[in-house]
Design an enzyme around this catalytic site. Structure first.
Site, PDB file in Angstrom:
ATOM      1  N   HIS A 165      10.585   9.628   6.894  1.00  0.00           N
ATOM      2  CA  HIS A 165      10.510   9.654   8.120  1.00  0.00           C
ATOM      3  C   HIS A 165       9.417  11.156   8.722  1.00  0.00           C
ATOM      4  O   HIS A 165       9.087  11.317  10.255  1.00  0.00           O
ATOM      5  CB  HIS A 165      11.188   9.437   8.614  1.00  0.00           C
ATOM      6  CG  HIS A 165      11.720   8.825  10.375  1.00  0.00           C
ATOM      7  ND1 HIS A 165      10.527   8.832  11.122  1.00  0.00           N
ATOM      8  CD2 HIS A 165      12.283   8.225  11.435  1.00  0.00           C
ATOM      9  CE1 HIS A 165      10.697   7.986  12.248  1.00  0.00           C
ATOM     10  NE2 HIS A 165      11.900   7.765  12.069  1.00  0.00           N
ATOM     11  N   ASP A 358      -0.901 -10.060   8.402  1.00  0.00           N
ATOM     12  CA  ASP A 358      -1.227 -10.922   7.542  1.00  0.00           C
ATOM     13  C   ASP A 358      -1.675 -10.760   6.468  1.00  0.00           C
ATOM     14  O   ASP A 358      -3.055 -10.203   6.678  1.00  0.00           O
ATOM     15  CB  ASP A 358      -1.841 -11.779   8.401  1.00  0.00           C
ATOM     16  CG  ASP A 358      -2.115 -13.507   7.755  1.00  0.00           C
ATOM     17  OD1 ASP A 358      -2.369 -13.729   6.646  1.00  0.00           O
ATOM     18  OD2 ASP A 358      -2.970 -13.840   8.724  1.00  0.00           O
TER      19      ASP A 358
END
Length: 416
Positions: A165, A358
């Site tokens: 992070h 995708d």
């Protein structure tokens, strides 16, 4: 439920090494703020490709496309570097962009899509789909900044990333994930939005930031009460009809204080605005505190108004002030602040295009998160699978979750 078995582990590295001028990247206060917290863990669940697409071919293709993606997102292949300053007992942190990304292939024997999606509560086995559990961002000195795990299910595939992070926030995390899938679909390294790593955008920012050793006390997450996770689905039409109401599920006394912590994206708030593809942890926190009695009396709409007021104050001036003051008195955030009192912490965003990820065999059927930074009061918000819908993953005490389900007003706008 079945068990997770590690099949193989390999290291994927970018083909092109970064130039000398980009081998290291200084970290700014927005990013150093996360040193003591856990990394981002998000994953996508896909239906298994057709029979003519063998799993070995899919894994080879994912590795190849990841390698090409790392040519563009080269800092993710690195580690966190440090400079120890003996003259004032401080440490400076930066990204050393050389290294590699572990790619783990795992198998969950007998685990189906239904076993993940159908239970009322998120199954704990989901946590084992994610690598680097129980680590902290400061461990990026020794551990990878990104680890990918692909887990084969009986009728599906789970692809997830654990990303430090300090290096990125949710916007950059999804930028990487979407870009990887874009390259996987097209086998073309030319993506729609190339990452930007330039850091010199805040006037008066002093790099590198020197952090006193006394502030680098790397303790673990404090123990908290038992929690469960449940996903609530809000359809588009229900969101439009949803009025701000106070549910007060934690049954607080009127005089007890509640805190709502909201991360605010700073890219469009800088002057001039940062590009959306700026790669880093460009967020500042907004916090609203109210007494439980006040929240009940004035409704959650008042809380939303207060949050909007806080957000409106976050701009170029506040970012500059934050950078300058934090550099003078650097204090990485301790995880303790999330477990003291009645804190509701919002994470992620329904604006993130998770269902656009995708890889070439169809859009995901679900998104979920790992166990990092989970505590009683963590609310993770995702784009829903239906257009305009929102999914809320609530990590709360079992009693609170039961109270929410018993609340007829709440259930009226939720699809379970």
């Amino acid at each position: 439920m079945g068990e997770i078995r590690i099949i193989s582990a390999a290291t994927v590295a970018q083909k092109r090494n970064p130039s000398e001028s980009t081998q290291t990247i200084d970290l700014n206060p927005w990013e150093l703020w996360f040193l003591l917290l856990a990394p981002i863990q998000k994953g996508l669940l896909f239906r298994k490709p057709t029979q003519d697409q063998r799993m070995t071919n899919i894994i080879h293709h994912l590795k190849t496309s990841l390698e090409r993606t790392l040519d563009l997102f080269y800092p993710l292949a690195g580690r966190i570097g440090t400079t120890i300053n003996g003259d004032d007992d401080t440490t400076c942190f930066f990204i050393d962009c050389n290294g590699g990304v572990p790619f783990i292939l795992a198998s969950a024997n007998g685990v189906t899509l239904g076993a993940i999606l159908d239970p009322v509560y998120v199954p704990r086995i989901v946590y084992s789909f994610f690598p680097l559990n129980d680590t902290r961002n400061y461990n990026g000195v020794l551990e990878p900044l990104l680890v990918v795990q692909v887990t084969e299910l009986a009728d599906g595939i789970f692809i997830d990333c654990t990303m430090n992070h300090v290096v990125a926030n949710g916007t950059s995390f999804l930028h990487f994930f979407n870009s990887w899938s874009e390259i996987s679909r097209s086998s073309d390294i030319n993506i729609s939005q190339s990452p930007v790593f330039e850091r010199g955008f805040v006037p008066g920012a002093n790099f590198p930031v020197r952090i006193p050793q006394s502030e680098l006390v790397f303790g673990g997450f404090p123990s908290s009460s038992p929690t469960q996770e449940r996903v609530f689905h809000f359809r588009k039409e229900k969101i439009a009809a949803l009025k701000a109401k106070a549910n007060a599920e934690k049954r607080l006394r009127e005089y007890e204080e509640t805190t709502n912590a909201t991360p605010v994206g700073m890219r469009p708030r800088i002057d001039p605005p940062l590009p959306q593809q700026y790669f880093g942890a460009a967020i500042q926190g907004g916090r609203v505190k109210m007494k439980a009695g006040e929240l009940l009396e004035l409704s959650l709409g008042h809380m939303a108004w207060q949050i909007n007021q806080i957000i409106s104050t976050l701009n170029h001036v506040s970012a500059t002030n934050f950078f300058e003051s934090w550099a003078k008195n650097p204090k990485p955030t301790s995880p303790v602040i999330f477990t003291i009192g009645n804190v509701l912490m919002l994470s992620s965003s329904p604006r993130f295009n998770v269902y656009g990820t995708d890889f070439g065999w169809g859009r995901p059927v679900a998104v979920t998160s790992g166990g990092g930074n989970k505590f009683d009061g963590m609310i993770t918000i995702f784009e829903g699978s239906e257009e305009g819908s929102i999914d809320i993953e609530a990590c709360l005490s079992p009693a609170t979750l039961e109270s929410m389900v018993d609340d007829t007003e709440f259930i009226d706008v939720v699809s379970i």
